[in-house]
Design an enzyme around this catalytic site. Structure first.
Site, PDB file in Angstrom:
ATOM      1  N   GLU A   1      -2.250  -7.220   7.376  1.00 35.58           N
ATOM      2  CA  GLU A   1      -0.857  -7.199   7.797  1.00 35.58           C
ATOM      3  C   GLU A   1      -0.621  -8.202   8.922  1.00 35.58           C
ATOM      4  OE1 GLU A   1       2.160  -7.086   7.427  1.00 35.58           O
ATOM      5  OE2 GLU A   1       2.762  -4.962   7.425  1.00 35.58           O
TER       6      GLU A   1
ATOM      7  N   HIS B   1       0.814  -1.213   0.000  1.00 37.16           N
ATOM      8  CA  HIS B   1       0.000   0.000   0.000  1.00 37.16           C
ATOM      9  C   HIS B   1       0.853   1.272   0.000  1.00 37.16           C
ATOM     10  CE1 HIS B   1       1.035   0.861   4.179  1.00 37.16           C
ATOM     11  NE2 HIS B   1       0.906  -0.444   4.399  1.00 37.16           N
TER      12      HIS B   1
END
Length: 218
Positions: free
Chosen positions: A89, A15
Site C-alpha cells: 500500500e 484485499h
C-alpha cells in the site's frame, strides 16, 4: 498484414476487510492485520465469482490482508501466490495506525491547497509526515504490471493489492480523476474491499475493460 499485439489480462483486486478498515484506521504499508470474518467471506465470494477465470499466476503484496485474500482466491484455481513488496500500500508515514479523521485534521489546510493543484502537480507533491509521494507509489505498481504483462503475454493474472494504490493507478492512467474517486473519512471508499479492475496490457499501455466495486462519481 497488421501485427497482432498480444495482451495480458490482469485482475487487479483490493484485499478483503480488516478490523482496521471497519474502524477507519490508516494501515498503509507498515500497519497490518488479517482479514476479519467479513473479509474472509468477501474473499470467498470473490473466489466463487472468479472461478471460471483462467488465471495463470497469482501475486499479492506481502501484507497479510492482501496475501490472505489472494490465497483464498488462488485456492479455487490451485495456484500458489507469489508475494511482492512492490505491491504494498501507499505509505502514510507517521500517520499509519491513526484514524482517517486524524489524517484529514492534521492536513486540513494543506489538503485544501492540494485540491487546487493540477493532476500532474498532485502526483509530484511532497507530503509531510513521511507520507509517500503519489507518483513514486504509482510508478512502482505500473512497473510491476508492465513486467508481468510481458511475462504472461496472452494469459490472465491475478494481482491483489490495496485501495489507495489502486485508486491512484486508475487516476494516473486517465481512467478517472481525483474528484471521481474522492476519498474522505466515513464516506464510501473509492474502491470497496474485493473491488477490482480488469486490465488489458501489452506491457506498455493499460486499458480498463471491466470493473467491480469501484465507486466512481460520474
Amino acid at each position: 498484414m497488421a501485427k497482432i499485439i498480444k495482451q495480458c489480462t490482469i485482475y487487479l483486486v483490493r484485499h478483503g476487510e480488516t478490523d482496521n478498515n471497519k474502524q477507519g484506521i490508516i494501515q498503509g504499508s507498515t500497519i497490518d492485520a488479517p482479514l476479519n470474518s467479513t473479509g474472509v467471506k468477501q474473499a470467498r465470494a470473490a473466489a466463487k465469482k472468479l472461478k471460471t477465470i483462467p488465471f495463470a499466476a497469482a501475486f499479492s503484496s506481502q501484507a497479510v490482508r492482501a496475501n490472505q485474500t489472494a490465497k483464498i482466491i488462488g485456492l479455487q484455481h490451485q495456484l500458489a501466490v507469489t508475494a511482492h513488496h512492490i505491491l504494498r500500500e501507499r505509505g502514510f508515514g507517521e500517520l499509519e495506525g491513526q484514524p482517517e479523521t486524524v489524517y484529514h485534521a492534521k492536513l486540513k489546510q494543506l489538503l485544501a491547497d492540494y485540491e487546487k493543484l493540477s493532476t500532474e502537480e498532485k502526483f509530484e507533491f511532497q507530503f509531510p509526515y513521511g507520507i509517500e509521494n503519489l507518483g513514486a507509489a504509482v510508478t512502482r505498481l505500473i512497473t510491476f504490471l508492465r513486467e508481468i504483462s510481458f511475462a504472461y503475454s496472452s494469459q490472465t493474472v491475478l494481482v491483489v493489492s490495496h485501495g489507495a494504490l489502486m485508486r491512484n493507478f486508475l487516476i494516473r492512467i486517465g481512467w478517472a480523476d481525483f474528484q471521481q474517486l474522492r476519498w474522505h473519512p466515513g464516506g464510501q471508499p473509492p474502491i470497496s474491499n474485493l473491488g477490482f479492475a480488469v486490465i488489458e496490457s501489452d506491457g506498455i499501455d493499460f486499458k480498463i475493460t471491466n470493473t467491480f466495486g469501484i465507486n466512481v462519481r460520474r
